[in-house]
Design an enzyme around this catalytic site. Structure first.
Site, PDB file in Angstrom:
ATOM      1  N   GLY A  98       0.828  -1.202   0.000  1.00 22.94           N
ATOM      2  CA  GLY A  98       0.000   0.000   0.000  1.00 22.94           C
ATOM      3  C   GLY A  98       0.860   1.248   0.000  1.00 22.94           C
ATOM      4  O   GLY A  98       0.542   2.237  -0.678  1.00 22.94           O
ATOM      5  N   ASP A 322       1.296  -0.318  13.173  1.00 25.95           N
ATOM      6  CA  ASP A 322       1.743  -1.598  12.609  1.00 25.95           C
ATOM      7  C   ASP A 322       2.131  -2.616  13.690  1.00 25.95           C
ATOM      8  O   ASP A 322       2.299  -3.798  13.402  1.00 25.95           O
ATOM      9  CB  ASP A 322       2.934  -1.380  11.674  1.00 25.95           C
TER      10      ASP A 322
HETATM   11  C1  S3P Z   1       3.106   3.754   6.288  1.00 23.57           C
HETATM   12  C2  S3P Z   1       2.030   4.301   6.937  1.00 23.57           C
HETATM   13  C3  S3P Z   1       1.029   3.505   7.670  1.00 23.57           C
HETATM   14  C4  S3P Z   1       1.545   2.113   8.000  1.00 23.57           C
HETATM   15  C5  S3P Z   1       2.205   1.471   6.806  1.00 23.57           C
HETATM   16  C6  S3P Z   1       3.391   2.313   6.338  1.00 23.57           C
HETATM   17  C7  S3P Z   1       4.026   4.638   5.562  1.00 23.57           C
HETATM   18  O1  S3P Z   1      -0.121   3.382   6.867  1.00 23.57           O
HETATM   19  O2  S3P Z   1       0.502   1.299   8.471  1.00 23.57           O
HETATM   20  O3  S3P Z   1       2.670   0.179   7.143  1.00 23.57           O
HETATM   21  O4  S3P Z   1       5.149   4.208   5.232  1.00 23.57           O
HETATM   22  O5  S3P Z   1       3.655   5.797   5.318  1.00 23.57           O
HETATM   23  P1  S3P Z   1      -1.236   4.549   6.803  1.00 23.57           P
HETATM   24  O6  S3P Z   1      -0.633   5.747   6.207  1.00 23.57           O
HETATM   25  O7  S3P Z   1      -2.315   3.977   5.935  1.00 23.57           O
HETATM   26  O8  S3P Z   1      -1.677   4.757   8.214  1.00 23.57           O
END
Ligand code: S3P
Length: 435
Positions: A98, A322
């Site tokens: 993601g 996380d």
């Molecule tokens: C991340 C932000 C978090 C985290 C993901 C990594 C990042 O997600 O859970 O593992 O590197 O910006 P969200 O921005 O959806 O909270």
């Protein structure tokens, strides 16, 4: 042990030894993206060579960044495109990540070509509207072409964007970073307001690469004046505290443990797992603290004399988002209730981490209440081994293997090949610390 199934039994002798934690996932993605847009060459050290971060690096190669040596060990030279990337010759594979997809969307939306990003089934079911909305407000053309509405694959018809002043509806570093990266490529001042402090790696890397951005005193508002070309500068990626968290919890709960974790990132927007575990009674010592853009240091963990339940505060949630699955496992071994609420974001991670954590804890005999926005674990009862699904979620796999190190009988995790998305070498570290 096959790559897909891992079994553990009680760690009778405790966890003992010293390991160096692999590079931080969030920082590695950002280094690849900013380095690929930068003017000049830089030496990258301790990049996380996990599936997620390698996918982002390959995507940057598709945009014209050069990486030598090309087989990508964790240290390499990255030569950027000085903000003149080329159109990718084929669709960009984001795998399970993601972060990779959402951050790259911010960049690709502002570039003068068409691109398409896709991911695995888990990524293809995660919400992308959260980045499409602000980028569309900037004038971007992004179509979510997935079977599930608002989901990947993303078709991006890039072009010149307009600045935006965006109020994030949720505390998300990915959304914040997508807008700031688009802002870096856009003429004018872009700003974001976040409802709570989220990890600030993008802002710190902007400073490292000479991209001016302003952060308000309370940390909630960030502004960037674009366009600005990042300047390449050597960087060492610190170890990932999210990976360290598994061993910190395991050593805290398993009697007879003493472990040393070297070179772990200690960014104050990421270290609430240490604060909360200490509040529960964990014995965690930090030494050799240093600051090179990001703070980092060594962590020693000894078995806690006794763990006590706690309430995780609302503002702590984004800081340890996380680590919640493994924190819930620590809670199962703590006396009394541990309350984790205001964490609905967990439902849209690599798996629905509220459901998968609750289900697996119950399968091991723990008492847990599930809420729409979190869980309450009533700890203290011994856990028993079980055959558990990791639901293709790396953090569920690693977290429940930690639980298995202090449970009766054997604990088997199915479908854990995805550990490679964030922690290559995990099984080697598991063997090293438990033998
Ligand atoms: C991340 C932000 C978090 C985290 C993901 C990594 C990042 O997600 O859970 O593992 O590197 O910006 P969200 O921005 O959806 O909270």
């Amino acid at each position: 042990m096959s790559n897909n199934t891992i079994s553990v039994t009680r760690a009778e002798n405790g966890l003992r030894g010293t390991i160096t934690i692999p590079g931080d996932k969030s920082i590695s993605h950002r280094v690849a993206i900013l380095g690929a847009l930068a003017q000049g060459s830089m030496q990258v050290s301790n990049y996380l060579c996990s599936e997620d971060c390698l996918n982002t690096l390959r995507a940057m190669q598709q945009l014209g960044a050069e990486i030598t040596p090309t087989d990508v060990p964790q240290n390499f030279t990255l030569t950027g495109t000085a903000m003149h990337p080329v159109a990718p010759a084929k669709d960009i594979d984001c795998g399970n990540s993601g972060t990779g997809m959402r951050l790259m969307a911010g960049v690709l939306a502002a570039l003068p070509f068409v691109s398409r990003m896709y991911g695995d089934p888990s990524l293809s079911s995660r919400p992308m509207k959260r980045i499409i909305d602000p980028l569309e407000q900037m004038g971007a053309h992004i179509s979510a072409c997935g079977q599930k509405p608002g989901c990947a694959p993303l078709l991006i018809e890039g072009g010149k964007l307009n600045p935006v002043h965006y109020k994030l509806p949720m505390a998300s570093a990915q959304v914040k970073s997508a807008v700031l990266l688009a802002g870096m490529l856009t003429e004018g001042t872009c700003s974001v307001h976040q409802p709570a402090i989220t990890r600030d790696h993008t802002e710190r890397l902007f400073a490292h690469f000479g991209v001016p951005c302003r952060v308000s005193a309370d940390g909630l508002d960030i502004e960037i004046d674009g366009p600005v070309v990042p300047q390449a500068k050597d960087i060492i990626v610190p170890g990932d505290i999210s990976s360290a968290a598994f061993w910190i919890v395991a050593a805290s709960i398993v009697p007879g443990s003493e472990i040393h974790l070297r070179h772990v990132g200690l960014n104050p927007t990421r270290d609430a797992i240490i604060t909360v575990l200490r509040r529960m009674g964990a014995d965690i010592t930090i030494s050799n603290e240093q600051l090179e853009g990001e703070p980092y240091g060594d962590i020693t963990v000894r078995t806690a004399q006794k763990l006590q339940g706690t309430t995780v505060l609302k503002h702590e949630i984004p800081n340890l988002i996380d680590e919640i699955p493994v924190l819930a496992i620590a809670a199962a071994f703590a006396e009394g209730d541990t309350v984790i609420r205001n964490a609905a974001e967990l439902r849209v991670k690599e798996s629905d981490r509220i459901a998968t954590t609750v289900g697996n804890l119950r399968a091991m005999g723990a008492t847990v209440q599930e809420f729409e926005d979190g869980l309450v674990v009533t700890g203290g009862a011994p856990l028993h081994g079980a055959v558990l699904d990791s639901y293709h979620d790396h953090r569920i796999a690693m977290g429940f293997l930690m639980a298995g190190l202090h449970a009766d009988g054997e604990t088997t995790l199915l479908n854990c090949a995805n550990i490679n998305t964030s922690y290559p070498g995990f099984e080697v570290h598991l063997r090293l610390l438990t033998h």
